[in-house]
Motif scaffolding. Structure first.
Motif, PDB file in Angstrom:
ATOM      1  N   CYS A 158     -16.315  -0.146  -2.694  1.00 40.62           N
ATOM      2  CA  CYS A 158     -14.878  -0.450  -2.747  1.00 40.62           C
ATOM      3  C   CYS A 158     -14.025   0.288  -2.581  1.00 40.62           C
ATOM      4  N   SER A 165      -4.472   0.250  -2.385  1.00 38.63           N
ATOM      5  CA  SER A 165      -5.400   0.126  -2.470  1.00 38.63           C
ATOM      6  C   SER A 165      -4.537   1.870  -2.962  1.00 38.63           C
ATOM      7  N   LYS A 180      -8.113  -2.394  -2.697  1.00 38.81           N
ATOM      8  CA  LYS A 180      -7.931  -3.798  -2.506  1.00 38.81           C
ATOM      9  C   LYS A 180      -6.381  -3.815  -2.438  1.00 38.81           C
ATOM     10  N   ARG A 181      -6.244  -5.400  -1.288  1.00 38.08           N
ATOM     11  CA  ARG A 181      -4.980  -5.719  -0.921  1.00 38.08           C
ATOM     12  C   ARG A 181      -4.907  -7.137  -1.180  1.00 38.08           C
ATOM     13  N   TYR A 182      -3.841  -8.051  -0.833  1.00 37.53           N
ATOM     14  CA  TYR A 182      -3.357  -9.242  -1.554  1.00 37.53           C
ATOM     15  C   TYR A 182      -2.132  -9.357   0.070  1.00 37.53           C
ATOM     16  N   SER A 240     -12.923  -6.717   5.605  1.00 36.54           N
ATOM     17  CA  SER A 240     -11.833  -7.544   4.222  1.00 36.54           C
ATOM     18  C   SER A 240     -12.494  -8.826   3.480  1.00 36.54           C
ATOM     19  N   GLU A 271      -6.375 -11.543  -3.687  1.00 35.84           N
ATOM     20  CA  GLU A 271      -6.323 -10.699  -3.079  1.00 35.84           C
ATOM     21  C   GLU A 271      -8.053 -10.796  -2.332  1.00 35.84           C
ATOM     22  N   ARG A 272      -7.740  -9.734  -1.497  1.00 32.20           N
ATOM     23  CA  ARG A 272      -9.185  -8.918  -0.546  1.00 32.20           C
ATOM     24  C   ARG A 272      -9.733  -7.387  -0.813  1.00 32.20           C
ATOM     25  N   LEU A 273     -10.850  -7.494  -1.306  1.00 32.44           N
ATOM     26  CA  LEU A 273     -12.050  -6.182  -1.094  1.00 32.44           C
ATOM     27  C   LEU A 273     -11.693  -5.384  -0.194  1.00 32.44           C
ATOM     28  N   CYS A 316      -0.527  -4.030   0.240  1.00 31.05           N
ATOM     29  CA  CYS A 316      -1.643  -3.559  -0.233  1.00 31.05           C
ATOM     30  C   CYS A 316      -2.145  -2.191  -1.856  1.00 31.05           C
ATOM     31  N   PRO A 375     -12.747 -11.459  -2.875  1.00 37.34           N
ATOM     32  CA  PRO A 375     -13.808 -11.513  -4.640  1.00 37.34           C
ATOM     33  C   PRO A 375     -14.577 -12.214  -4.873  1.00 37.34           C
TER      34      PRO A 375
END
Length: 113
Positions: A44, A14, A47-49, A67, A54-56, A12, A70
């Motif tokens: 937003c 964030s 962000k997470r991976y 989640s 990648e996820r917003l 994460c 992008p």
């Protein structure tokens, strides 16, 4: 012997939001036509991976965090195939190729029983 350091993204990324203000928040519009948040514009909050990339993290008015990739937002330029079809094409060629592979894998699994 020199050692090489490999940078792996954290699960994460964030940013802490304790001191953030509304002016710091980036608004993102959901552009995927089948997503329940389409076509809303939401803040937003990070962000997470994960294993899919990648996820917003988008937050709705009721404080629910969604989640979203992008590619489903206005942060990424639209796919040329989608833009050229002006909404007439249901699937992209890449999507059809992926679907073909999935059907083949499922068919081979069911045939071995």
């Amino acid at each position: 012997m020199a050692t090489e350091s490999i940078r792996v993204p954290k699960p994460c990324t964030s940013q802490a939001n304790a001191a953030s203000t509304n002016a710091d928040t980036q608004l993102v519009r959901v552009t995927h036509p089948f997503h329940p948040l389409f076509p809303r514009q939401l803040p937003c909050v990070g962000k997470r991976y994960n294993r899919h990339g990648e996820r917003l993290l988008l937050q709705t008015e009721d404080a629910t965090v969604w989640s979203v990739p992008p590619q489903w937002t206005d942060l990424v330029s639209p796919d040329p195939e989608v833009a050229m079809s002006s909404g007439r094409s249901l699937l992209r060629v890449a999507d059809l190729m992926e679907l073909t592979g999935l059907v083949e894998r499922l068919s081979s699994k069911s045939g071995t029983r």
